[in-house]
Design a protein around this motif. Structure first.
Motif, mmCIF file in Angstrom:
data_model
loop_
_atom_site.group_PDB
_atom_site.id
_atom_site.type_symbol
_atom_site.label_atom_id
_atom_site.label_comp_id
_atom_site.label_asym_id
_atom_site.label_seq_id
_atom_site.Cartn_x
_atom_site.Cartn_y
_atom_site.Cartn_z
ATOM 1 N N GLU A 5 0.866 -1.175 0.000
ATOM 2 C CA GLU A 5 0.000 0.000 0.000
ATOM 3 C C GLU A 5 0.899 1.220 0.000
ATOM 4 O OE1 GLU A 5 -3.877 0.238 2.025
ATOM 5 O OE2 GLU A 5 -2.897 1.782 3.248
ATOM 6 N N HIS A 6 0.532 2.188 -0.838
ATOM 7 C CA HIS A 6 1.358 3.391 -0.932
ATOM 8 C C HIS A 6 0.468 4.623 -1.034
ATOM 9 C CE1 HIS A 6 5.147 5.446 -1.671
ATOM 10 N NE2 HIS A 6 4.495 6.196 -2.537
ATOM 11 N N HIS A 7 0.760 5.623 -0.214
ATOM 12 C CA HIS A 7 0.056 6.900 -0.259
ATOM 13 C C HIS A 7 0.732 7.748 -1.329
ATOM 14 C CE1 HIS A 7 -2.387 6.411 3.448
ATOM 15 N NE2 HIS A 7 -1.470 5.473 3.639
ATOM 16 N N VAL A 58 -4.604 6.637 -2.647
ATOM 17 C CA VAL A 58 -3.847 5.567 -1.998
ATOM 18 C C VAL A 58 -3.954 4.332 -2.888
ATOM 19 C CG1 VAL A 58 -3.622 4.100 0.041
ATOM 20 C CG2 VAL A 58 -4.311 6.501 0.289
ATOM 21 N N HIS A 60 -3.368 0.335 -3.374
ATOM 22 C CA HIS A 60 -3.229 -0.915 -2.632
ATOM 23 C C HIS A 60 -3.216 -2.050 -3.647
ATOM 24 C CE1 HIS A 60 -3.550 -3.634 0.780
ATOM 25 N NE2 HIS A 60 -4.401 -4.332 0.047
#
Length: 128
Positions: A5-7, A58, A60
């Motif tokens: 997961e990356h913002h 975000v 995912h």
């Protein structure tokens, strides 16, 4: 299974970042499907979040050798509405629909998640 997961930021550079993260996840998980299809879908989902959503998206990913699930969350409660594809309205959701085995969107908190799943198609077995 490989999960990440990356913002992202609410800048167009996020599309490149999302593609890079996806490319790495596909390689590390040993995904046997078409990587270019997954990269195109990620580009479309992140672009839609940036253009039609709100806030920083975000990303995912859950990836295995034969399946990938891609989710993009943003802060807008407005769910995507498929339109007739074309230069004025874009092709995003139509591309996602054609390349994925299923897709959808769900409200989450004050925003939403738009998701899709892709599956690797086994190579044909030729009898000799």
């Amino acid at each position: 299974m490989y999960a990440v997961e990356h913002h992202l930021t609410d800048e167009l550079d996020s599309i490149t970042m999302a593609r890079d993260l996806t490319r790495r996840a596909l390689a590390e998980s040993g995904y046997t499907g078409l990587h270019d299809d997954a990269l195109l879908v990620v580009s479309e989902l992140v672009t839609n979040a940036l253009v039609h959503g709100a806030g920083a998206p975000v990303l995912h990913l859950v990836v295995g050798p034969s399946r990938v699930r891609i989710e993009v969350r943003d802060s807008s409660p407005r769910l995507p509405e498929p339109r007739e594809p074309g230069p004025q309205s874009g092709w995003g959701l139509n591309v996602i629909e054609r390349l994925s085995i299923r897709w959808g969107s769900i409200p989450q908190g004050d925003g939403k998640v738009v998701w899709c799943e892709l599956a690797a198609v086994p190579a044909p077995v030729w009898a000799n």
